[in-house]
Design a protein around this motif. Sequence first.
Motif, PDB file in Angstrom:
ATOM      1  N   ALA A 259       6.293 -54.671 -36.198  1.00 51.78           N
ATOM      2  CA  ALA A 259       7.740 -54.807 -35.998  1.00 51.78           C
ATOM      3  C   ALA A 259       8.470 -53.459 -36.097  1.00 51.78           C
ATOM      4  O   ALA A 259       9.657 -53.374 -35.784  1.00 51.78           O
ATOM      5  CB  ALA A 259       8.322 -55.792 -37.013  1.00 51.78           C
ATOM      6  N   MET A 260       7.767 -52.425 -36.539  1.00 51.02           N
ATOM      7  CA  MET A 260       8.321 -51.067 -36.491  1.00 51.02           C
ATOM      8  C   MET A 260       7.843 -50.352 -35.234  1.00 51.02           C
ATOM      9  O   MET A 260       8.060 -49.161 -35.071  1.00 51.02           O
ATOM     10  CB  MET A 260       7.880 -50.264 -37.727  1.00 51.02           C
ATOM     11  CG  MET A 260       8.288 -50.842 -39.059  1.00 51.02           C
ATOM     12  SD  MET A 260      10.082 -50.893 -39.315  1.00 51.02           S
ATOM     13  CE  MET A 260      10.449 -49.159 -39.667  1.00 51.02           C
TER      14      MET A 260
ATOM     15  N   ARG B 163      13.546 -49.322 -35.349  1.00 51.21           N
ATOM     16  CA  ARG B 163      14.108 -49.951 -36.532  1.00 51.21           C
ATOM     17  C   ARG B 163      14.939 -51.174 -36.159  1.00 51.21           C
ATOM     18  O   ARG B 163      14.952 -51.595 -35.023  1.00 51.21           O
ATOM     19  CB  ARG B 163      14.928 -48.913 -37.300  1.00 51.21           C
ATOM     20  CG  ARG B 163      14.033 -47.769 -37.805  1.00 51.21           C
ATOM     21  CD  ARG B 163      14.783 -46.836 -38.678  1.00 51.21           C
ATOM     22  NE  ARG B 163      15.396 -47.587 -39.777  1.00 51.21           N
ATOM     23  CZ  ARG B 163      16.253 -47.067 -40.647  1.00 51.21           C
ATOM     24  NH1 ARG B 163      16.576 -45.783 -40.539  1.00 51.21           N
ATOM     25  NH2 ARG B 163      16.779 -47.791 -41.608  1.00 51.21           N
ATOM     26  N   ARG B 164      15.599 -51.739 -37.156  1.00 50.78           N
ATOM     27  CA  ARG B 164      16.413 -52.928 -36.884  1.00 50.78           C
ATOM     28  C   ARG B 164      17.825 -52.549 -36.437  1.00 50.78           C
ATOM     29  O   ARG B 164      18.603 -53.425 -36.063  1.00 50.78           O
ATOM     30  CB  ARG B 164      16.540 -53.778 -38.159  1.00 50.78           C
ATOM     31  CG  ARG B 164      15.241 -54.381 -38.636  1.00 50.78           C
ATOM     32  CD  ARG B 164      15.483 -55.177 -39.923  1.00 50.78           C
ATOM     33  NE  ARG B 164      14.257 -55.816 -40.392  1.00 50.78           N
ATOM     34  CZ  ARG B 164      14.159 -56.471 -41.547  1.00 50.78           C
ATOM     35  NH1 ARG B 164      15.216 -56.580 -42.351  1.00 50.78           N
ATOM     36  NH2 ARG B 164      13.028 -57.030 -41.911  1.00 50.78           N
ATOM     37  N   ASN B 165      18.142 -51.266 -36.483  1.00 47.68           N
ATOM     38  CA  ASN B 165      19.551 -50.894 -36.409  1.00 47.68           C
ATOM     39  C   ASN B 165      20.015 -50.285 -35.094  1.00 47.68           C
ATOM     40  O   ASN B 165      21.088 -49.707 -35.039  1.00 47.68           O
ATOM     41  CB  ASN B 165      19.867 -49.933 -37.564  1.00 47.68           C
ATOM     42  CG  ASN B 165      19.065 -48.652 -37.468  1.00 47.68           C
ATOM     43  OD1 ASN B 165      18.316 -48.454 -36.503  1.00 47.68           O
ATOM     44  ND2 ASN B 165      19.192 -47.793 -38.452  1.00 47.68           N
TER      45      ASN B 165
ATOM     46  N   MET C  84      14.037 -53.933 -33.469  1.00 52.82           N
ATOM     47  CA  MET C  84      12.926 -54.901 -33.508  1.00 52.82           C
ATOM     48  C   MET C  84      12.730 -55.430 -34.921  1.00 52.82           C
ATOM     49  O   MET C  84      12.982 -54.734 -35.914  1.00 52.82           O
ATOM     50  CB  MET C  84      11.633 -54.248 -32.994  1.00 52.82           C
ATOM     51  CG  MET C  84      10.475 -55.218 -32.900  1.00 52.82           C
ATOM     52  SD  MET C  84       9.334 -54.897 -31.511  1.00 52.82           S
ATOM     53  CE  MET C  84       8.678 -53.315 -31.922  1.00 52.82           C
ATOM     54  N   ILE C  85      12.241 -56.678 -35.004  1.00 45.23           N
ATOM     55  CA  ILE C  85      11.962 -57.339 -36.282  1.00 45.23           C
ATOM     56  C   ILE C  85      10.885 -58.379 -35.998  1.00 45.23           C
ATOM     57  O   ILE C  85      10.726 -58.812 -34.854  1.00 45.23           O
ATOM     58  CB  ILE C  85      13.256 -58.007 -36.830  1.00 45.23           C
ATOM     59  CG1 ILE C  85      13.102 -58.477 -38.277  1.00 45.23           C
ATOM     60  CG2 ILE C  85      13.720 -59.166 -35.930  1.00 45.23           C
ATOM     61  CD1 ILE C  85      14.444 -58.889 -38.920  1.00 45.23           C
ATOM     62  N   ASP C  86      10.117 -58.776 -37.019  1.00 45.56           N
ATOM     63  CA  ASP C  86       9.170 -59.862 -36.777  1.00 45.56           C
ATOM     64  C   ASP C  86       9.743 -61.173 -37.297  1.00 45.56           C
ATOM     65  O   ASP C  86      10.643 -61.189 -38.147  1.00 45.56           O
ATOM     66  CB  ASP C  86       7.786 -59.564 -37.377  1.00 45.56           C
ATOM     67  CG  ASP C  86       7.755 -59.693 -38.877  1.00 45.56           C
ATOM     68  OD1 ASP C  86       8.759 -59.365 -39.545  1.00 45.56           O
ATOM     69  OD2 ASP C  86       6.722 -60.119 -39.416  1.00 45.56           O
TER      70      ASP C  86
ATOM     71  N   HIS D 226      19.624 -60.628 -39.197  1.00 46.10           N
ATOM     72  CA  HIS D 226      19.233 -59.305 -39.716  1.00 46.10           C
ATOM     73  C   HIS D 226      19.516 -58.204 -38.685  1.00 46.10           C
ATOM     74  O   HIS D 226      20.042 -57.147 -39.030  1.00 46.10           O
ATOM     75  CB  HIS D 226      17.743 -59.285 -40.071  1.00 46.10           C
ATOM     76  CG  HIS D 226      17.413 -59.939 -41.368  1.00 46.10           C
ATOM     77  ND1 HIS D 226      18.007 -59.585 -42.556  1.00 46.10           N
ATOM     78  CD2 HIS D 226      16.544 -60.924 -41.670  1.00 46.10           C
ATOM     79  CE1 HIS D 226      17.513 -60.326 -43.530  1.00 46.10           C
ATOM     80  NE2 HIS D 226      16.626 -61.154 -43.028  1.00 46.10           N
TER      81      HIS D 226
ATOM     82  N   ASP E 189      23.239 -57.696 -38.525  1.00 41.83           N
ATOM     83  CA  ASP E 189      23.734 -57.001 -39.709  1.00 41.83           C
ATOM     84  C   ASP E 189      23.451 -55.496 -39.631  1.00 41.83           C
ATOM     85  O   ASP E 189      24.327 -54.668 -39.861  1.00 41.83           O
ATOM     86  CB  ASP E 189      23.043 -57.628 -40.926  1.00 41.83           C
ATOM     87  CG  ASP E 189      23.653 -57.176 -42.229  1.00 41.83           C
ATOM     88  OD1 ASP E 189      24.886 -57.069 -42.293  1.00 41.83           O
ATOM     89  OD2 ASP E 189      22.886 -56.930 -43.180  1.00 41.83           O
ATOM     90  N   GLN E 190      22.229 -55.163 -39.265  1.00 37.36           N
ATOM     91  CA  GLN E 190      21.850 -53.758 -39.322  1.00 37.36           C
ATOM     92  C   GLN E 190      22.241 -52.977 -38.071  1.00 37.36           C
ATOM     93  O   GLN E 190      22.377 -51.761 -38.122  1.00 37.36           O
ATOM     94  CB  GLN E 190      20.352 -53.637 -39.621  1.00 37.36           C
ATOM     95  CG  GLN E 190      20.050 -54.227 -41.000  1.00 37.36           C
ATOM     96  CD  GLN E 190      18.782 -53.703 -41.613  1.00 37.36           C
ATOM     97  OE1 GLN E 190      18.317 -52.611 -41.292  1.00 37.36           O
ATOM     98  NE2 GLN E 190      18.215 -54.479 -42.506  1.00 37.36           N
TER      99      GLN E 190
ATOM    100  N   GLY F 226      14.839 -52.378 -46.619  1.00 33.58           N
ATOM    101  CA  GLY F 226      15.800 -53.004 -45.719  1.00 33.58           C
ATOM    102  C   GLY F 226      15.352 -53.150 -44.285  1.00 33.58           C
ATOM    103  O   GLY F 226      16.019 -53.821 -43.504  1.00 33.58           O
ATOM    104  N   ASP F 227      14.246 -52.520 -43.906  1.00 35.84           N
ATOM    105  CA  ASP F 227      13.722 -52.751 -42.565  1.00 35.84           C
ATOM    106  C   ASP F 227      12.396 -53.500 -42.713  1.00 35.84           C
ATOM    107  O   ASP F 227      12.038 -53.923 -43.803  1.00 35.84           O
ATOM    108  CB  ASP F 227      13.556 -51.422 -41.819  1.00 35.84           C
ATOM    109  CG  ASP F 227      13.848 -51.572 -40.326  1.00 35.84           C
ATOM    110  OD1 ASP F 227      13.207 -52.425 -39.686  1.00 35.84           O
ATOM    111  OD2 ASP F 227      14.720 -50.855 -39.810  1.00 35.84           O
ATOM    112  N   ASP F 228      11.668 -53.706 -41.617  1.00 35.42           N
ATOM    113  CA  ASP F 228      10.387 -54.396 -41.732  1.00 35.42           C
ATOM    114  C   ASP F 228       9.407 -53.582 -42.575  1.00 35.42           C
ATOM    115  O   ASP F 228       8.540 -54.133 -43.235  1.00 35.42           O
ATOM    116  CB  ASP F 228       9.790 -54.638 -40.339  1.00 35.42           C
ATOM    117  CG  ASP F 228      10.598 -55.659 -39.559  1.00 35.42           C
ATOM    118  OD1 ASP F 228      10.393 -56.849 -39.790  1.00 35.42           O
ATOM    119  OD2 ASP F 228      11.459 -55.251 -38.754  1.00 35.42           O
ATOM    120  N   ALA F 229       9.546 -52.275 -42.515  1.00 35.30           N
ATOM    121  CA  ALA F 229       8.660 -51.395 -43.276  1.00 35.30           C
ATOM    122  C   ALA F 229       9.417 -50.109 -43.579  1.00 35.30           C
ATOM    123  O   ALA F 229      10.448 -49.822 -42.979  1.00 35.30           O
ATOM    124  CB  ALA F 229       7.390 -51.104 -42.470  1.00 35.30           C
TER     125      ALA F 229
END
Lengths: 354, 354
Positions: A90-91, A160-162, A236-238, A249, A252-253, B40-43
Motif C-alpha cells: 500500500a506504500m 502515501r495516503r496524502n 494509496m491505502i490497503d 482515511h 482525511d490525509q 499515520g500511513d500504511d507504513a
Amino acid sequence: MFEDKNPELTPISKLGEFGLIKHLTEFFPLSNESSEVGVGDDAAVVNPGNRKVVLTTDVLAEGVHFNLGYVPLKHLGYKAVVVNLSDIAAMNATPTQILVSIAVSNRFPVEALEEIYSGIQAACGRYKVDLIGGDTTSSNSGLVMSITAVGIEKEENIVRRNGAKPNDLLVVTGDLGGAYMGLQILEREHTVFLANPNMQPEMEGFDYILERQLKPEARTDVKGILEQLDIKPTSMIDISDGLASEILHLSDQSNVGFRLYEEKIPMDNLTITTADDFNLNPVMAALSGGEDYELLFTISSNDFDKIKNHPDFTIIGHAVEKEDGNFMVARGSNQLVALTAQGWDAFLGNQKED
Amino acid sequence: MFEDKNPELTPISKLGEFGLIKHLTEFFPLSNESSEVGVGDDAAVVNPGNRKVVLTTDVLAEGVHFNLGYVPLKHLGYKAVVVNLSDIAAMNATPTQILVSIAVSNRFPVEALEEIYSGIQAACGRYKVDLIGGDTTSSNSGLVMSITAVGIEKEENIVRRNGAKPNDLLVVTGDLGGAYMGLQILEREHTVFLANPNMQPEMEGFDYILERQLKPEARTDVKGILEQLDIKPTSMIDISDGLASEILHLSDQSNVGFRLYEEKIPMDNLTITTADDFNLNPVMAALSGGEDYELLFTISSNDFDKIKNHPDFTIIGHAVEKEDGNFMVARGSNQLVALTAQGWDAFLGNQKED
C-alpha cells in the motif's frame, strides 16, 4: 484444542527459548540480496543500497483477530505475514524482510508453532521475503503474533495516503466483501459444530470466500502492473478495515472528499449470493467488512484511458473538494449516503450495519 | 489493580482503535533526519542514506516478563524500549526509530496506556529515537508489548557475535547481577504486601538495584567511547540472559572457547550485600540473573593498553581455542568451573542455581 494431552506432542519447555527459535527458523534461508544478517545475532542487518526503507507492524491476537476453533494454524501464520505485506504494498513498495514475534501459552506444543511457521514459510516463499528476526516467548494465556515487515523502495516510487487531488479517480483492485462473508460461513459452521460435534461443517461451494478470509493475498503485484501502465497513484491505502473506512482515511490525509458509486463496487457473485442467504446487504460487507487486503488508490483523471479496461482495476468513484464531503451515490438514483467508518475495530468488535 | 472501577477512567472502546493510536502518539514528533514518515500511513519510511539498517524485535508479556503488581506502567514502557535499544547497541549501531505494538485487555483504561506511552516517550527522548509506527489492539487477557527497534549504521562499524579469535580479551561494561537482586527485593516485598496489604514495602536503601531492574539503561554510549579509544570490538552481545549464557553465544558463533575469571566479574557492593541477605551467591546473580543490559565484547589483545584503566570497562577473561571449552576460573584457585546456560528462559521460568 491444543491442550497437551497427546504424549507424542513436544512441550515447548523441552526445547527452551533458544532451541525453539533455532528449530523454528532453520528452514528459512536468506534469499534477498538486501538481507545481510538474519536470525541469530543481537539484531538483523539489511542493506537498502541507496533506497528508502518502509516499515510496518501488525498484531494478531487470539479471540480478537482469529478463533483457533476454525482457523488452521498454518493459515494463521500465512495470513499474519500477508496482512503486513499488504501494508508495504500500500506504500507502492516491495516487501523484502519480516520479523516475527510470538507470545504463546504453554498449552501449545512445539508442533503447533511448527504449523504456524510452516504458514509463515509458505508466505515468505510466495512473496520472496526473508525472515530475519523475531522473538518467541511464553504468555499467560492465548496466542499473540506481532509481525514487522520491511520493504525497500526507490524514493520516487513511494505512494502515501496524502496525495489525492479533487477530480482524481478512485480505483480499487480485485473484489470486495468476500473475506467478511467467508467469516460468516466459518462462524456459522463453528456454532453448529459447538452445538453438535458430530455435524459435518457445510463448507462446500464456499471455497472462494473462505480462502478470502483464511488465506488472503497481498497485492504486491499491483506495483508492477501500474508501472507497466505508466501510472503512479497519487494516494494509496490497503483495505483492511472496509472500503468506507479506507476512503475516509484518504479523505482525511489528502484533504479531499470522495464520491463512491454503489453500482461500481466490485463484488464476486458468491459474495452477493452468500450475503443474500444471510440476509445481509453485500454492499455493507464491502463497505465495512474489511480484511479484503485489496488496494484502494487514486490516480490523475489524465490516466483514465490507461486503466479503464484493465481487468485488475475498477474505477469506483472520484475525489471532490474537501467541503463536499464523503458520500456514496446509491444504485439507480442520485441519492447520497454519507460514508461512515463502521469498519472493523479491535476494541469495539465487529460493529456492522445490516 | 487496573479493573475499571473508577468512573473517571476512560474505557479504551470510547476512543476506538484509530482514535487511540492518534491520542497516544500525538506527542511524539519526529526528530531524526532519517525518519521521513512516521505514524499515520500504511507504513513508515526511513531514509538510511548509504548506511545499513539494523533491526531487532523483543516481546514482553505480562506475568512472564513483568508483574504489574510491582512494575509501574511508565517503567514498563521505558524498559520495553530499552531492551530493544540494547540489542541495537550490541551491534555497535546507533538506534534511530522504534515501532510499538501493544495487545491489551479491555480491563486497562486509556489512562493505563497513557502511562505506558509516557515511559516510551521518556525513553525516546533519552535515546533520541523516533516512534514511527505500531499497532494497538485488544487481547483476551493480559498485556503483551512487542517493540521493533531500528538502527542505522555505517557498514564498517557493525560488530557481530562471530568475530572473536583465541587470545582476544573478554570485556564487559558496568556491573552485573544488580537487576536480578533488584527483582528479588521486589518479589519479596510484593509477597509481603499480598499477605498484608497494610505493610509498607521496605525498599529504602535498595535504590541502585531496584533501578537496575525497573529502569535499566541501554549502553548506547559505549560505541562512542570505543571510537574515542580507537577500538573496534571483534564480537559483541548484550547481557539480557546472564553473563554465562552470553559467553556461550559468543563462543558458539565465533567458534572459540572462553576463560572467565570469577574475581574479575564487576559487581556493585549493594548487589553483593543483598545477595548475602538472600543467601544467594552474588556470582550466580551475575552469571545467570540477566537483565543487566550491559555489553559484553571481545577486543584484540593488542588493544589492552587502550582499555586497561578505563572506568567503564572491565577485562574479565579471554578467548581460547574452541576445543578448550568455556570455563570460569574460580576465585583464589585455578579450579575450572564449566559455564552453563542457566540464564533466564521465558519457557522455563527462572532456573537459578544458588
